[in-house]
Design a protein around this motif. Sequence first.
Motif, PDB file in Angstrom:
ATOM      1  N   SER A 163       1.651  55.367 -75.876  1.00 35.97           N
ATOM      2  CA  SER A 163       2.087  54.849 -77.183  1.00 35.97           C
ATOM      3  C   SER A 163       1.058  55.159 -78.261  1.00 35.97           C
ATOM      4  O   SER A 163       1.411  55.497 -79.396  1.00 35.97           O
ATOM      5  N   LEU A 164      -0.228  55.038 -77.903  1.00 38.15           N
ATOM      6  CA  LEU A 164      -1.292  55.319 -78.870  1.00 38.15           C
ATOM      7  C   LEU A 164      -1.219  56.754 -79.367  1.00 38.15           C
ATOM      8  O   LEU A 164      -1.330  57.008 -80.577  1.00 38.15           O
ATOM      9  N   ARG A 165      -1.031  57.693 -78.455  1.00 40.23           N
ATOM     10  CA  ARG A 165      -0.947  59.111 -78.854  1.00 40.23           C
ATOM     11  C   ARG A 165       0.199  59.329 -79.840  1.00 40.23           C
ATOM     12  O   ARG A 165       0.049  60.058 -80.830  1.00 40.23           O
ATOM     13  N   LYS A 166       1.324  58.705 -79.575  1.00 40.22           N
ATOM     14  CA  LYS A 166       2.485  58.880 -80.458  1.00 40.22           C
ATOM     15  C   LYS A 166       2.223  58.271 -81.833  1.00 40.22           C
ATOM     16  O   LYS A 166       2.564  58.876 -82.865  1.00 40.22           O
ATOM     17  N   VAL A 167       1.626  57.069 -81.854  1.00 36.25           N
ATOM     18  CA  VAL A 167       1.359  56.397 -83.131  1.00 36.25           C
ATOM     19  C   VAL A 167       0.338  57.182 -83.944  1.00 36.25           C
ATOM     20  O   VAL A 167       0.513  57.389 -85.152  1.00 36.25           O
ATOM     21  N   VAL A 168      -0.740  57.639 -83.290  1.00 31.76           N
ATOM     22  CA  VAL A 168      -1.783  58.400 -84.002  1.00 31.76           C
ATOM     23  C   VAL A 168      -1.213  59.709 -84.541  1.00 31.76           C
ATOM     24  O   VAL A 168      -1.479  60.092 -85.688  1.00 31.76           O
ATOM     25  N   ASP A 169      -0.409  60.404 -83.733  1.00 30.32           N
ATOM     26  CA  ASP A 169       0.199  61.659 -84.196  1.00 30.32           C
ATOM     27  C   ASP A 169       1.110  61.416 -85.407  1.00 30.32           C
ATOM     28  O   ASP A 169       1.085  62.182 -86.384  1.00 30.32           O
ATOM     29  N   SER A 170       1.897  60.352 -85.331  1.00 28.77           N
ATOM     30  CA  SER A 170       2.819  60.037 -86.430  1.00 28.77           C
ATOM     31  C   SER A 170       2.048  59.647 -87.688  1.00 28.77           C
ATOM     32  O   SER A 170       2.397  60.066 -88.801  1.00 28.77           O
ATOM     33  N   LYS A 171       0.998  58.851 -87.517  1.00 33.10           N
ATOM     34  CA  LYS A 171       0.199  58.436 -88.674  1.00 33.10           C
ATOM     35  C   LYS A 171      -0.525  59.626 -89.285  1.00 33.10           C
ATOM     36  O   LYS A 171      -0.585  59.762 -90.521  1.00 33.10           O
ATOM     37  N   ASN A 172      -1.068  60.510 -88.446  1.00 37.55           N
ATOM     38  CA  ASN A 172      -1.749  61.703 -88.966  1.00 37.55           C
ATOM     39  C   ASN A 172      -0.787  62.577 -89.772  1.00 37.55           C
ATOM     40  O   ASN A 172      -1.160  63.117 -90.816  1.00 37.55           O
ATOM     41  N   ALA A 173       0.434  62.724 -89.268  1.00 39.51           N
ATOM     42  CA  ALA A 173       1.433  63.519 -89.993  1.00 39.51           C
ATOM     43  C   ALA A 173       1.735  62.895 -91.349  1.00 39.51           C
ATOM     44  O   ALA A 173       1.892  63.600 -92.360  1.00 39.51           O
ATOM     45  N   LEU A 174       1.787  61.562 -91.384  1.00 39.48           N
ATOM     46  CA  LEU A 174       2.054  60.853 -92.632  1.00 39.48           C
ATOM     47  C   LEU A 174       0.891  61.000 -93.610  1.00 39.48           C
ATOM     48  O   LEU A 174       1.086  61.232 -94.813  1.00 39.48           O
ATOM     49  N   LEU A 175      -0.340  60.898 -93.080  1.00 41.90           N
ATOM     50  CA  LEU A 175      -1.526  60.996 -93.936  1.00 41.90           C
ATOM     51  C   LEU A 175      -1.697  62.381 -94.552  1.00 41.90           C
ATOM     52  O   LEU A 175      -2.327  62.530 -95.606  1.00 41.90           O
ATOM     53  N   LYS A 176      -1.163  63.394 -93.880  1.00 38.98           N
ATOM     54  CA  LYS A 176      -1.304  64.763 -94.373  1.00 38.98           C
ATOM     55  C   LYS A 176      -0.340  65.080 -95.521  1.00 38.98           C
ATOM     56  O   LYS A 176      -0.449  66.130 -96.158  1.00 38.98           O
TER      57      LYS A 176
END
Length: 375
Positions: free
Chosen positions: A153-166
């Motif tokens: 779950s952490l990997r998915k949340v971090v990936d999604s947040k990184n995509a949003l931050l970019k």
Amino acid sequence: MKSNKIRLTNFRNYCEEEIEFSDGINVICGDNAQGKTNILEAVHMFSMGKSNRTNKDSELIRHGEDKADIYMEFSSYSQDSFFEIEMFRGRRKTIIYNDIPIKRNSELLGKFNVVYFGPELLGLVKEGPRGRRRNLDMLISQLRPNYFSALSSLRKVVDSKNALLKMNSPNETLLEIMNEKLIQVSAEIIRYRAEFIRRIEEIAKDIQFEISSGAEELSLKYMSCIGRFSTDAEFDAADVTNRLREKISSSYKREMEYGETMVSPHREDIVFEINNRDAKAFASQGQQKTIVLVEKLAEVKLIKEDINETPVLLLDDIMSELDRKRQKFVLANIKDMQIIITCTDIEELIGSGESAFESINRIFIKDGKVVSSLS
């Protein structure tokens, strides 16, 4: 806990081989690049559902073949069971446990436990934090399937947040939702890591004291994403959640600037200390090897404490990397359990083992085949 038999079909450099293991010490002997480590890799896969050497199942399939199959019969709590894993090119692998399909790796965890120690782990102390996190994650995941799910779950949340931050103008509401999810899953991971680092330290301290003849005190420091954790402190879930929220809030500008998640368990570390000094900076190469050895022996004892069964110990040509004192110490601490060891020179290994190798199962490997001897 023990592996009784394993069958490899089109796995790595094996066409089709079946190998039987004894309850005690099993020595797999052969020259380099003959397939010894591949056997350990296959056994290890039944503990985690994936390779400890690669994330790509396609690399496990024999060249020129479309699929590979590994099958193992094992005993746990005096009950016989079996696993089968099929790997394919272009689609997901399938896992069967006692004729029941396993849909998620988390369903497999805890059914068969191993501790692996290979030469690549000797750099655990001096190299980067990723290896230390991975080693800890593999231990906890075997014993706490919920932790494995939290990591996913952490990997998915971090990936999604990184995509949003970019994005040029990230949606603030969506970012708040992502942060709340990140706080929830991070708090769970931190709780598990704090608990297990404390338990490993308790066991490892005694082992380090013994192997150093009382000269060295080993301690482990958990460098969490929300600050340094004392291993003897009580865990307060509410405090961790609050600290996560504060850290994430204070990192907002930096995260927006770099387009990357700055506060998360994927950035954590474990520091090994000898006599209150950072082993990475001050310990000799021999001391660093000893720390990793002690860590692995501590993992064996921790698993036994947790499940009331001893895990299978996999030693990949590690004895040749240790001096005679450390070799003897290993062999004195691996009694009453199943061990699978690889080596290139069985006579040298047996010589270092003295009475430990009075009764062993010898398995000779050449060109991906089990042979009667290496002569």
